[in-house]
Design a protein around this motif. Structure first.
Motif, mmCIF file in Angstrom:
data_model
loop_
_atom_site.group_PDB
_atom_site.id
_atom_site.type_symbol
_atom_site.label_atom_id
_atom_site.label_comp_id
_atom_site.label_asym_id
_atom_site.label_seq_id
_atom_site.Cartn_x
_atom_site.Cartn_y
_atom_site.Cartn_z
ATOM 1 N N VAL A 98 0.812 -1.215 0.000
ATOM 2 C CA VAL A 98 0.000 0.000 0.000
ATOM 3 C C VAL A 98 0.849 1.270 0.000
ATOM 4 N N ALA A 99 2.143 1.129 0.250
ATOM 5 C CA ALA A 99 3.020 2.299 0.277
ATOM 6 C C ALA A 99 4.453 1.847 0.036
ATOM 7 N N GLY A 100 5.298 2.810 -0.250
ATOM 8 C CA GLY A 100 6.711 2.516 -0.465
ATOM 9 C C GLY A 100 7.206 3.108 -1.760
ATOM 10 N N ASP A 101 8.268 2.533 -2.270
ATOM 11 C CA ASP A 101 8.887 3.021 -3.499
ATOM 12 C C ASP A 101 8.146 2.452 -4.698
ATOM 13 N N GLY A 102 7.181 3.199 -5.205
ATOM 14 C CA GLY A 102 6.364 2.711 -6.300
ATOM 15 C C GLY A 102 6.748 3.248 -7.654
ATOM 16 N N LEU A 103 7.147 4.474 -7.741
ATOM 17 C CA LEU A 103 7.524 5.098 -9.009
ATOM 18 C C LEU A 103 9.027 5.336 -8.964
ATOM 19 N N LEU A 118 15.106 5.463 -17.634
ATOM 20 C CA LEU A 118 14.455 4.174 -17.425
ATOM 21 C C LEU A 118 13.497 4.352 -16.252
ATOM 22 N N ALA A 119 12.348 3.685 -16.315
ATOM 23 C CA ALA A 119 11.343 3.887 -15.280
ATOM 24 C C ALA A 119 10.574 2.611 -14.991
ATOM 25 N N THR A 120 9.916 2.631 -13.853
ATOM 26 C CA THR A 120 8.943 1.594 -13.521
ATOM 27 C C THR A 120 7.917 2.200 -12.583
ATOM 28 N N HIS A 121 6.738 1.645 -12.612
ATOM 29 C CA HIS A 121 5.629 2.067 -11.757
ATOM 30 C C HIS A 121 4.960 0.796 -11.267
ATOM 31 N N GLN A 122 4.466 0.801 -10.043
ATOM 32 C CA GLN A 122 3.980 -0.446 -9.476
ATOM 33 C C GLN A 122 2.678 -0.952 -10.086
ATOM 34 N N TYR A 123 1.900 -0.132 -10.737
ATOM 35 C CA TYR A 123 0.633 -0.607 -11.280
ATOM 36 C C TYR A 123 0.564 -0.462 -12.791
ATOM 37 N N TYR A 134 -4.372 -0.633 -16.628
ATOM 38 C CA TYR A 134 -4.624 -0.666 -15.182
ATOM 39 C C TYR A 134 -3.549 -1.458 -14.430
ATOM 40 N N THR A 135 -3.042 -2.519 -15.047
ATOM 41 C CA THR A 135 -2.055 -3.389 -14.378
ATOM 42 C C THR A 135 -0.827 -3.676 -15.249
ATOM 43 N N THR A 136 -0.629 -2.915 -16.318
ATOM 44 C CA THR A 136 0.385 -3.267 -17.308
ATOM 45 C C THR A 136 1.829 -3.239 -16.820
ATOM 46 N N GLN A 137 2.144 -2.521 -15.745
ATOM 47 C CA GLN A 137 3.535 -2.450 -15.299
ATOM 48 C C GLN A 137 3.806 -3.277 -14.042
ATOM 49 N N MET A 138 2.795 -3.980 -13.562
ATOM 50 C CA MET A 138 2.955 -4.702 -12.298
ATOM 51 C C MET A 138 4.019 -5.796 -12.362
#
Length: 181
Positions: A98-103, A118-123, A134-138
């Motif tokens: 629910v929290a933390g390093d997401g982006l 370079l990037a990543t996102h949790q959702y 909605y969930t493509t980067q999970m």
């Protein structure tokens, strides 16, 4: 149980079998001084793990999860670790991030003046459950992968119009990135 906790390697990787016992002890505390509560929290963690996982040392990824919609993935990291991830205990014995390093972004400025990002996102890129993104980067986030970010107008337009799926860049496949991490 105390012997198992004492043998923990300080890793919060999803395969680690000691992380659950120690990190769930953290989750069983109520105040700011975790060490002052260990005597009470540790038996609660043992009971919780045994009740929900049938053992005191399940793999951390069985407990620590990235969940959204129908996607439910094992996740590295934990509270106050290098990969800061904080979970909300669920009725099934898991922790839902629910929290933390997401982006996360890694930006490199090259000598020739260009940038590499370079990037990543949790959702994903949408908050709408019915949206394609909605969930493509999970999965990429859970496996600690990164994607290149388009840096020119033309690249942005190609990505927007074509709905491009960027190749995953892992730390191991990028020697420059691996050396810096």
């Amino acid at each position: 149980a105390a012997e198992r906790a004492g043998a923990w390697t300080l890793s919060a990787s999803r395969e680690n079998r000691g992380a659950g016992l120690v990190l769930m002890t953290y989750y069983m505390t109520e105040g700011e001084d975790v060490l002052a509560e260990v005597e009470t929290a540790f038996p609660l963690a043992v009971d919780w793990l045994t009740a929900h996982h049938g053992r005191i040392d399940p793999e951390w990824g069985e407990i620590n999860r990235l969940m959204r919609g129908e996607v439910n993935l094992p996740l590295d990291g934990g509270p106050d670790t290098l990969r800061a991830v904080y979970g909300d205990p669920q009725e099934d014995g898991t922790l839902r991030m629910v929290a933390g390093d997401g982006l996360t972004y890694f930006v490199e400025w090259r000598e020739d003046g260009t940038q590499s990002v370079l990037a990543t996102h949790q959702y994903g890129a949408s908050n709408r459950p019915d949206a394609d993104h909605y969930t493509t980067q999970m999965e990429m986030f859970a496996s600690e992968g990164l994607r290149p970010v388009p840096m020119s107008e033309a690249a942005v337009r190609r990505a927007a119009v074509g709905g491009a799926r960027y190749p995953r860049v892992s730390r191991s496949s990028s020697p420059r990135l691996s050396a810096k991490l």
